[in-house]
Design a protein around this motif. Structure first.
Motif, PDB file in Angstrom:
ATOM      1  N   GLU A  81       0.828  -1.204   0.000  1.00  0.00           N
ATOM      2  CA  GLU A  81       0.000   0.000   0.000  1.00  0.00           C
ATOM      3  C   GLU A  81       0.870   1.264   0.000  1.00  0.00           C
ATOM      4  O   GLU A  81       0.570   2.231  -0.699  1.00  0.00           O
ATOM      5  CB  GLU A  81      -0.943  -0.001   1.200  1.00  0.00           C
ATOM      6  N   LEU A  83       2.260   1.659  -3.443  1.00  0.00           N
ATOM      7  CA  LEU A  83       1.208   2.125  -4.346  1.00  0.00           C
ATOM      8  C   LEU A  83       0.945   3.621  -4.153  1.00  0.00           C
ATOM      9  O   LEU A  83       0.800   4.368  -5.123  1.00  0.00           O
ATOM     10  CB  LEU A  83      -0.072   1.317  -4.120  1.00  0.00           C
ATOM     11  N   GLU A 127       3.737   5.583  -5.732  1.00  0.00           N
ATOM     12  CA  GLU A 127       3.587   5.557  -7.190  1.00  0.00           C
ATOM     13  C   GLU A 127       2.491   6.519  -7.640  1.00  0.00           C
ATOM     14  O   GLU A 127       2.664   7.266  -8.608  1.00  0.00           O
ATOM     15  CB  GLU A 127       3.264   4.141  -7.660  1.00  0.00           C
ATOM     16  N   GLU A 128       1.362   6.525  -6.941  1.00  0.00           N
ATOM     17  CA  GLU A 128       0.266   7.442  -7.269  1.00  0.00           C
ATOM     18  C   GLU A 128       0.721   8.892  -7.109  1.00  0.00           C
ATOM     19  O   GLU A 128       0.397   9.754  -7.926  1.00  0.00           O
ATOM     20  CB  GLU A 128      -0.951   7.173  -6.384  1.00  0.00           C
TER      21      GLU A 128
END
Length: 87
Positions: free
Chosen positions: A5, A8, A11-12
């Motif tokens: 998480e 992620l 990355e976002e």
């Protein structure tokens, strides 16, 4: 799962920052393409202060005054005006 998480989210965040700066650059470029601009953008274009632009006007620099009182500037007309004083 927590590491996934976090990865992620990083990355976002990277994607968001990339898109944000691309859009900002496109908007700045579009602003630069206009000939008729407001005082602030005109001063930025010529890399001078607003006060210097006002001083130029006192010395004959062209400006556009609308009936509403708004003052606009033509970057092309100012460039031509500056060339008159080039030595």
């Amino acid at each position: 799962m927590i590491e996934f998480e976090k990865s992620l989210l990083r990355e976002e965040n990277d994607v968001f920052n990339t898109v944000y700066f691309m859009v900002k650059e496109a908007v700045d470029t579009a602003k630069g393409d206009r000939d008729i601009v407001k005082q602030k953008y005109c001063a930025e274009h010529f890399q001078i202060s607003v006060n210097t632009l006002k001083d130029w006007v006192l010395h004959g620099c062209p400006e556009i005054r609308l009936d509403s009182g708004m003052v606009l500037y033509s970057k092309k007309a100012i460039r031509e005006w500056l060339l008159i004083y080039q030595k």
